[in-house]
Scaffold this active site. Sequence first.
Site, PDB file in Angstrom:
ATOM      1  N   ARG A 112       3.581   7.233   0.535  1.00 26.13           N
ATOM      2  CA  ARG A 112       4.588   8.264   0.260  1.00 26.13           C
ATOM      3  C   ARG A 112       5.246   8.058  -1.099  1.00 26.13           C
ATOM      4  O   ARG A 112       5.548   9.012  -1.799  1.00 26.13           O
ATOM      5  CB  ARG A 112       5.666   8.258   1.355  1.00 26.13           C
ATOM      6  CG  ARG A 112       5.197   8.829   2.667  1.00 26.13           C
ATOM      7  CD  ARG A 112       6.258   8.715   3.717  1.00 26.13           C
ATOM      8  NE  ARG A 112       6.722   7.356   3.842  1.00 26.13           N
ATOM      9  CZ  ARG A 112       7.992   6.981   3.822  1.00 26.13           C
ATOM     10  NH1 ARG A 112       8.949   7.868   3.689  1.00 26.13           N
ATOM     11  NH2 ARG A 112       8.330   5.714   3.943  1.00 26.13           N
ATOM     12  N   GLU A 152       0.864  -1.191   0.000  1.00 31.34           N
ATOM     13  CA  GLU A 152       0.000   0.000   0.000  1.00 31.34           C
ATOM     14  C   GLU A 152       0.896   1.235   0.000  1.00 31.34           C
ATOM     15  O   GLU A 152       1.021   1.914   1.014  1.00 31.34           O
ATOM     16  CB  GLU A 152      -0.887   0.002   1.251  1.00 31.34           C
ATOM     17  CG  GLU A 152      -1.752  -1.237   1.387  1.00 31.34           C
ATOM     18  CD  GLU A 152      -2.472  -1.274   2.738  1.00 31.34           C
ATOM     19  OE1 GLU A 152      -2.277  -0.370   3.576  1.00 31.34           O
ATOM     20  OE2 GLU A 152      -3.226  -2.230   2.946  1.00 31.34           O
ATOM     21  N   CYS A 162       5.991  29.471  17.785  1.00 30.82           N
ATOM     22  CA  CYS A 162       6.644  29.789  19.059  1.00 30.82           C
ATOM     23  C   CYS A 162       7.140  28.539  19.785  1.00 30.82           C
ATOM     24  O   CYS A 162       6.868  28.345  20.968  1.00 30.82           O
ATOM     25  CB  CYS A 162       5.672  30.542  19.954  1.00 30.82           C
ATOM     26  SG  CYS A 162       4.222  29.519  20.331  1.00 30.82           S
ATOM     27  N   TYR A 210       1.621  13.237   3.817  1.00 30.67           N
ATOM     28  CA  TYR A 210       1.564  13.620   5.236  1.00 30.67           C
ATOM     29  C   TYR A 210       1.831  15.116   5.428  1.00 30.67           C
ATOM     30  O   TYR A 210       2.412  15.533   6.425  1.00 30.67           O
ATOM     31  CB  TYR A 210       2.530  12.765   6.082  1.00 30.67           C
ATOM     32  CG  TYR A 210       2.318  11.285   5.881  1.00 30.67           C
ATOM     33  CD1 TYR A 210       1.162  10.671   6.339  1.00 30.67           C
ATOM     34  CD2 TYR A 210       3.252  10.503   5.202  1.00 30.67           C
ATOM     35  CE1 TYR A 210       0.942   9.317   6.128  1.00 30.67           C
ATOM     36  CE2 TYR A 210       3.033   9.146   4.982  1.00 30.67           C
ATOM     37  CZ  TYR A 210       1.878   8.560   5.448  1.00 30.67           C
ATOM     38  OH  TYR A 210       1.658   7.230   5.231  1.00 30.67           O
TER      39      TYR A 210
HETATM   40  C1  LIG Z   1      -1.074  -0.448   6.735  1.00 27.74           C
HETATM   41  C2  LIG Z   1      -0.373   0.704   6.048  1.00 27.74           C
HETATM   42  N1  LIG Z   1      -0.473   0.804   4.701  1.00 27.74           N
HETATM   43  C3  LIG Z   1       0.135   1.836   4.053  1.00 27.74           C
HETATM   44  C4  LIG Z   1       0.848   2.790   4.734  1.00 27.74           C
HETATM   45  C5  LIG Z   1       1.495   3.886   3.933  1.00 27.74           C
HETATM   46  O1  LIG Z   1       2.855   3.946   4.177  1.00 27.74           O
HETATM   47  P1  LIG Z   1       3.743   5.017   3.409  1.00 27.74           P
HETATM   48  O2  LIG Z   1       2.939   6.251   3.315  1.00 27.74           O
HETATM   49  O3  LIG Z   1       4.951   5.172   4.278  1.00 27.74           O
HETATM   50  O4  LIG Z   1       4.058   4.430   2.092  1.00 27.74           O
HETATM   51  C6  LIG Z   1       0.972   2.715   6.117  1.00 27.74           C
HETATM   52  C7  LIG Z   1       1.708   3.734   6.845  1.00 27.74           C
HETATM   53  O5  LIG Z   1       1.922   3.698   8.026  1.00 27.74           O
HETATM   54  C8  LIG Z   1       0.332   1.657   6.792  1.00 27.74           C
HETATM   55  O6  LIG Z   1       0.419   1.541   8.122  1.00 27.74           O
END
Ligand SMILES: Cc1ncc(COP(=O)(O)O)c(C=O)c1O
Length: 199
Positions: free
Chosen positions: A52, A49, A123, A152
């Site tokens: 990033r 999945e 601050c 993010y």
């Molecule tokens: C279950 C699961 N899938 C996908 C992701 C996405 O990870 P990333 O954005 O680091 O690729 C995360 C991130 O914590 C996750 O916990």
Amino acid sequence: MDVGGGLGGVPYHRDTDPVPTPAEYADAVMPVFLDGIKSIGIRPEFWVEPGRYLLADSTVLLSRVNSVKRSHKTFVNVDAGFNLLLRPAMYDSYHEVVVANKTGPENAKEETQNVVTVTGPICETGDIIAHDRLLPPVASGDLIAILDTGAYGYSMSSQYNSRPRCAEVMVNNSQEGLMRRAESIIDIKQTMNTLPWQK
Ligand SMILES: Cc1ncc(COP(=O)(O)O)c(C=O)c1O
């Protein structure tokens, strides 16, 4: 079997991070996975999945330099803080920074550059975007581009310090459009009620 984000990282350090392509990733992982499931006699699917990996380098956070302060270090203070990009303050993530209005060859010579720390306007001592980076001479009014902020960013943003969030502009080849308007102080207050005894 779901490995979540998986091993496919993001080359935040553009020059040095080795990041596999999806094909290289599959070539490295699948033989081991297929061998493993065969040896224990199960047939799960292999899922990733990537979050990033798909989004990080889609977005540049543009900030303007408010001031430059010289003390034990040189601090370049910009108008984007951890309310807009929490990752560096929260878990010390690395984002390249570029002086967007000084990218010409005359600014690329290392001997004319300075080591600076880029900080936000909030601050809190933790409002640091980039530690000890070599940048061309920076003055107030310059534009600092913070790279790889597509993942993010908005989703971890806040209105901390009563700071409205910035606009988001989408660029598609020669097209551009306002994808999300900037917030105003009215947006920050609009969900608040005045209680009867406060009137
Ligand atoms: C279950 C699961 N899938 C996908 C992701 C996405 O990870 P990333 O954005 O680091 O690729 C995360 C991130 O914590 C996750 O916990």
